[in-house]
Motif scaffolding. Structure first.
Motif, PDB file in Angstrom:
ATOM      1  N   GLY A 188      47.479  64.161   7.304  1.00  0.00           N
ATOM      2  CA  GLY A 188      48.432  63.059   7.151  1.00  0.00           C
ATOM      3  C   GLY A 188      49.778  63.404   7.759  1.00  0.00           C
ATOM      4  N   LEU A 189      50.831  62.683   7.343  1.00  0.00           N
ATOM      5  CA  LEU A 189      52.170  62.969   7.865  1.00  0.00           C
ATOM      6  C   LEU A 189      53.190  62.706   6.756  1.00  0.00           C
ATOM      7  N   SER A 190      53.701  63.795   6.191  1.00  0.00           N
ATOM      8  CA  SER A 190      54.712  63.726   5.123  1.00  0.00           C
ATOM      9  C   SER A 190      54.361  62.629   4.113  1.00  0.00           C
ATOM     10  N   ALA A 191      55.362  61.766   3.790  1.00  0.00           N
ATOM     11  CA  ALA A 191      55.094  60.686   2.833  1.00  0.00           C
ATOM     12  C   ALA A 191      54.769  59.384   3.553  1.00  0.00           C
ATOM     13  N   LEU A 192      54.559  59.458   4.876  1.00  0.00           N
ATOM     14  CA  LEU A 192      54.279  58.253   5.661  1.00  0.00           C
ATOM     15  C   LEU A 192      52.788  57.931   5.710  1.00  0.00           C
ATOM     16  N   ILE A 193      51.987  58.961   5.969  1.00  0.00           N
ATOM     17  CA  ILE A 193      50.551  58.767   6.153  1.00  0.00           C
ATOM     18  C   ILE A 193      49.809  59.724   5.216  1.00  0.00           C
TER      19      ILE A 193
ATOM     20  N   GLU B 226      52.905  53.828   0.668  1.00  0.00           N
ATOM     21  CA  GLU B 226      52.996  52.371   0.604  1.00  0.00           C
ATOM     22  C   GLU B 226      53.022  51.713   1.976  1.00  0.00           C
ATOM     23  N   ASP B 227      52.795  52.480   3.024  1.00  0.00           N
ATOM     24  CA  ASP B 227      52.803  51.864   4.345  1.00  0.00           C
ATOM     25  C   ASP B 227      51.449  51.244   4.669  1.00  0.00           C
TER      26      ASP B 227
ATOM     27  N   GLN C 139      42.534  60.171  14.173  1.00  0.00           N
ATOM     28  CA  GLN C 139      43.222  61.458  14.242  1.00  0.00           C
ATOM     29  C   GLN C 139      44.721  61.363  14.558  1.00  0.00           C
ATOM     30  N   ASN C 140      45.111  60.397  15.406  1.00  0.00           N
ATOM     31  CA  ASN C 140      46.532  60.259  15.742  1.00  0.00           C
ATOM     32  C   ASN C 140      47.387  60.200  14.486  1.00  0.00           C
ATOM     33  N   CYS C 141      46.961  59.389  13.538  1.00  0.00           N
ATOM     34  CA  CYS C 141      47.752  59.220  12.327  1.00  0.00           C
ATOM     35  C   CYS C 141      47.419  60.274  11.275  1.00  0.00           C
ATOM     36  N   HIS C 142      46.144  60.453  10.982  1.00  0.00           N
ATOM     37  CA  HIS C 142      45.776  61.305   9.851  1.00  0.00           C
ATOM     38  C   HIS C 142      45.696  62.793  10.213  1.00  0.00           C
ATOM     39  N   GLY C 143      45.760  63.111  11.522  1.00  0.00           N
ATOM     40  CA  GLY C 143      45.811  64.511  11.930  1.00  0.00           C
ATOM     41  C   GLY C 143      44.441  65.141  12.107  1.00  0.00           C
TER      42      GLY C 143
END
Lengths: 139, 218
Positions: free
Chosen positions: A54-59, A95-96, A45-49
């Motif tokens: 997700g988070l913008s184009a990062l995740i 791409e991260d 959840q920390n990263c994917h919400g």
């Protein structure tokens, strides 16, 4: 016997009938799904919400049902070993690196069942056996 | 009669709440010292508050950013690193809300310091900012000397950061958002991983923006 008590009793009996009618399959799904929600909170959840956004184009978000369906057999490997390189989710490129998560096969099955049936996704139960089988053929 | 009374009480309660919120003020954190000086032949005692000292870092565009660049701005500070697997994504998901609320109000900045300057070079920070969707000058991602970053975090913004190979990602750090006013004083500290506290931060920035500009103590 008062009417209130009688109607209460009828309601209880009705609930018992309904739960008794639930198939084993359905119960298994619910067990996987509710345990999966906890695994998700702790590991994803920390990263994917909370809403899989997700988070913008990062995740990337986790709501691309087509991607999930196409990569169903590889998903346990992605969770277990992490994911590198570029992927396309809902038409956007990510791409991260996703770090590896040291989860047991049953936890992976639970969290995949949760993700696969949340955020507008509708996959069936992903059980421990299939996860174990897929993990055996990770690259 | 009874209805009128209830109505009256309701109005009283409502106005009591209202006047309370009108006078809302944020605390000023840090040490303070009284200073006595002569103004027009009269002895005046003033208070000197603890302020953020001078610093110099570089932002994601390669521009040098100092304490002077931030003069006249209300700003929010945090500490992160781009490869952080734990609390940073949730912090910046919440910070995006702050950014979207205030990016066009002027005299407002967000500064995020990397605590891993070895990996997070200026191009790495630029890429991170681009992917997050930040292309303007309201949110800066700052890079600098490691000692400088760690010192200002712990001594001035009061946020704990530490390198630790046993922690996820190699660093332990606290996810605080620190609110600094135009006089460079700390006015609030919020858990950046808690959406409720971030909403409080947004409310507090509005309170701060409506505060009359005071003499800048430097």
């Amino acid at each position: 016997m008062s009417w209130k008590l009688a109607s209460c009793l009828i309601a209880v009996v009705a609930i018992l009938f309904i739960t008794a009618c639930q198939s084993d399959e359905n119960l298994e799904f619910k067990r996987y799904y509710s345990s999966g929600a906890l695994v998700y909170q702790q590991h994803c959840q920390n990263c994917h919400g909370a809403g899989g956004e997700g988070l913008s184009a990062l995740i990337p978000p986790l709501s691309d049902s087509i991607y999930l369906r196409k990569n169903l057999t590889a998903l346990p490997c992605y969770i277990k070993n992490g994911l590198k390189g570029s992927i396309t989710i809902k038409g956007k490129t990510f791409e991260d690196v996703m770090p590896a998560n040291d989860l047991s096969p049953v936890e992976i099955a639970q969290v995949l069942t949760y993700i696969g049936n949340s955020f507008d996704n509708k996959l069936s139960t992903i059980d421990e056996q299939s996860v174990q089988k897929n993990l055996a053929s990770c690259h | 009669m009874r209805n009128t009374l209830i109505g009256l009480v309701a109005i009283l309660l409502w106005s009591a709440c209202k006047s309370g919120s009108d006078k809302q003020k944020l605390p000023i954190y840090g040490n303070r010292a009284p200073v006595t000086k002569m103004v027009n032949g009269k002895q005046v005692t003033d208070t000197i508050y603890q302020t953020i000292p001078s610093f110099k870092f570089v932002n994601q565009y390669g521009d040098s950013i100092s304490n002077k660049t931030l003069n006249g701005n209300i700003y929010v500070v945090d500490f992160f690193f781009t490869t952080c697997p734990s609390i940073c994504p949730i912090m910046h998901r919440n910070m995006l809300k702050v950014y979207k609320t205030f990016k066009s109000t002027g005299n407002f900045k967000i500064i995020s310091h990397t605590i891993d300057p070895k990996h997070d070079s200026v191009p790495v920070l630029k890429k991170y900012a681009d992917k997050l969707g930040i292309t303007d000058n309201s949110w800066w991602f700052l890079q600098g000397k490691k000692e400088d970053i760690y010192t200002i975090a712990e001594k001035n913004y009061l946020v704990a950061v530490k390198q630790d190979s046993s922690a996820a990602g190699g660093y332990i750090h606290a996810g605080y958002f620190v609110l600094i006013d135009k006089q460079k004083r700390i006015r609030g500290s919020y858990d950046g991983t808690d959406p409720k506290q971030v909403d409080q931060l947004i409310d507090d920035i509005k309170v701060l923006q409506s505060e009359p500009d005071q003499m800048i103590v430097q």
